[in-house]
Design an enzyme around this catalytic site. Structure first.
Site, mmCIF file in Angstrom:
data_model
loop_
_atom_site.group_PDB
_atom_site.id
_atom_site.type_symbol
_atom_site.label_atom_id
_atom_site.label_comp_id
_atom_site.label_asym_id
_atom_site.label_seq_id
_atom_site.Cartn_x
_atom_site.Cartn_y
_atom_site.Cartn_z
ATOM 1 C CG HIS A 26 63.039 -4.265 -60.412
ATOM 2 N ND1 HIS A 26 63.350 -3.328 -61.367
ATOM 3 C CD2 HIS A 26 62.271 -3.627 -59.504
ATOM 4 C CE1 HIS A 26 62.813 -2.169 -61.036
ATOM 5 N NE2 HIS A 26 62.146 -2.321 -59.921
ATOM 6 C CD GLU A 76 59.759 -5.092 -57.322
ATOM 7 O OE1 GLU A 76 59.596 -4.029 -56.710
ATOM 8 O OE2 GLU A 76 59.522 -5.208 -58.545
ATOM 9 C CD GLU A 135 57.838 -0.743 -54.302
ATOM 10 O OE1 GLU A 135 58.564 -1.203 -55.195
ATOM 11 O OE2 GLU A 135 57.602 0.477 -54.151
ATOM 12 C CG ASP A 143 55.940 -2.379 -58.379
ATOM 13 O OD1 ASP A 143 56.688 -2.028 -57.455
ATOM 14 O OD2 ASP A 143 56.350 -2.688 -59.520
ATOM 15 C CG HIS A 179 56.281 0.616 -61.277
ATOM 16 N ND1 HIS A 179 56.453 1.951 -61.601
ATOM 17 C CD2 HIS A 179 57.222 0.340 -60.357
ATOM 18 C CE1 HIS A 179 57.454 2.442 -60.908
ATOM 19 N NE2 HIS A 179 57.951 1.488 -60.149
HETATM 20 O O1 G3P Z 1 63.610 -2.678 -53.569
HETATM 21 C C1 G3P Z 1 63.257 -1.509 -54.237
HETATM 22 C C2 G3P Z 1 62.774 -1.766 -55.642
HETATM 23 O O2 G3P Z 1 62.132 -2.972 -55.785
HETATM 24 C C3 G3P Z 1 62.040 -0.575 -56.142
HETATM 25 O O3 G3P Z 1 61.200 -0.849 -57.177
HETATM 26 O O4 G3P Z 1 59.105 0.124 -57.949
HETATM 27 O O5 G3P Z 1 61.006 1.653 -57.450
HETATM 28 O O6 G3P Z 1 61.110 0.123 -59.424
HETATM 29 P P1 G3P Z 1 60.581 0.355 -58.063
HETATM 30 CA CA CA Z 2 58.894 -2.073 -57.060
#
Ligand code: G3P
Ligand code: CA
Length: 240
Positions: free
Chosen positions: A7, A34, A108, A36, A49
């Site tokens: 993440h 992961e 994301e 954003d 993010h």
């Molecule tokens: O799968 C959900 C997760 O990746 C959410 O990420 O951006 O809310 O920290 P975030």
């Molecule tokens: Ca995310």
């Protein structure tokens, strides 16, 4: 074996969503990174993010109000530690190229034009290496219209039932919490619905990492790839 989705990269050891965080996560055993996605005022896609630049860069204000020239000059590392001074806010194209052939990517969509993301991923030949989620219903709807073949993830919290993840949300991966994972039958029901299962765990308790590894889910979305790597290695009898 459960795949590790890191993440925002190895965000406990390097500034989140930077090249350093991704590289460190891979060293710690991550299979997927992961990230954003947000868009600058002049339409360039970035890995970032927050809606604003304030927390993770030396800039201020909404990233969507800043030009790519302004964002390109920012320091996204010093807030985390002097050793990361000069880290950039990665452009999505450069970040994906950096990861291509080395890791999968969980993308994301925070707020951006989904068509630009789709074009980029297709150009790079990374459709099979990526999957997608957004908390924004409009991002999800647009993505599904433009790219029905892309792999989508949906949370049980939003879908309410595993049976609706595919039928309503066109997703093939369900994300559940540790508490939801512990409910008898939830993993089996999801599998029977044809879904892959991802557990989200933001903590650092080795006992819970081991519990998730034992459950044999397809993915874990976490902040500490190093700890889970140790847990799954212990499970398969391989030294960490
Ligand atoms: O799968 C959900 C997760 O990746 C959410 O990420 O951006 O809310 O920290 P975030
Ligand atoms: Ca995310």
């Amino acid at each position: 074996m459960t795949k590790i989705v890191s993440h925002r990269g190895a965000n406990h050891f390097a500034p989140e969503n930077t090249f350093a965080a991704a590289d460190l996560a891979l060293q710690h055993g991550a299979d997927y990174i992961e990230l954003d996605v947000r868009e600058s005022a002049d339409g360039v896609l970035y890995v970032h993010h927050d809606e604003t630049l304030d927390r993770t860069t030396n800039g201020t204000g909404p990233i969507g109000h800043a030009s790519s020239a302004e964002i390109g000059a920012l320091d996204a590392g010093s807030w985390f530690g002097e050793g990361f001074k000069g880290a950039v806010v990665p452009r999505l194209d450069a970040y994906l190229e950096h990861l291509r052939g080395r890791a999968g990517v969980y993308i994301e969509l925070k707020y951006c034009d989904p068509a630009k993301v789709v074009a980029l991923v297709r150009d790079l030949g990374m459709v099979r290496d990526t999957f997608y989620f957004s908390f924004s219903e409009e991002m999800r709807r647009d993505l599904q219209l433009i790219a029905p073949e892309f792999r989508k993830m949906m949370t049980l919290n939003i879908a309410k039932s595993p049976s609706l993840v595919g039928a309503v949300h066109h997703a093939s991966i369900i994300e559940i919490s540790v508490e939801q994972m512990r409910r008898p039958g939830i993993i089996d029901v999801s599998r029977r619905a044809g879904l892959e299962v991802m557990v989200y765990y933001g903590g650092d308790d080795p006992v819970i990492h081991r519990e998730i590894a034992d459950a044999g889910v397809d993915y874990i979305n976490l902040d500490r790839p190093d700890l889970f790597q140790a847990a799954r290695s212990a499970l398969s009898g391989v030294a960490a």
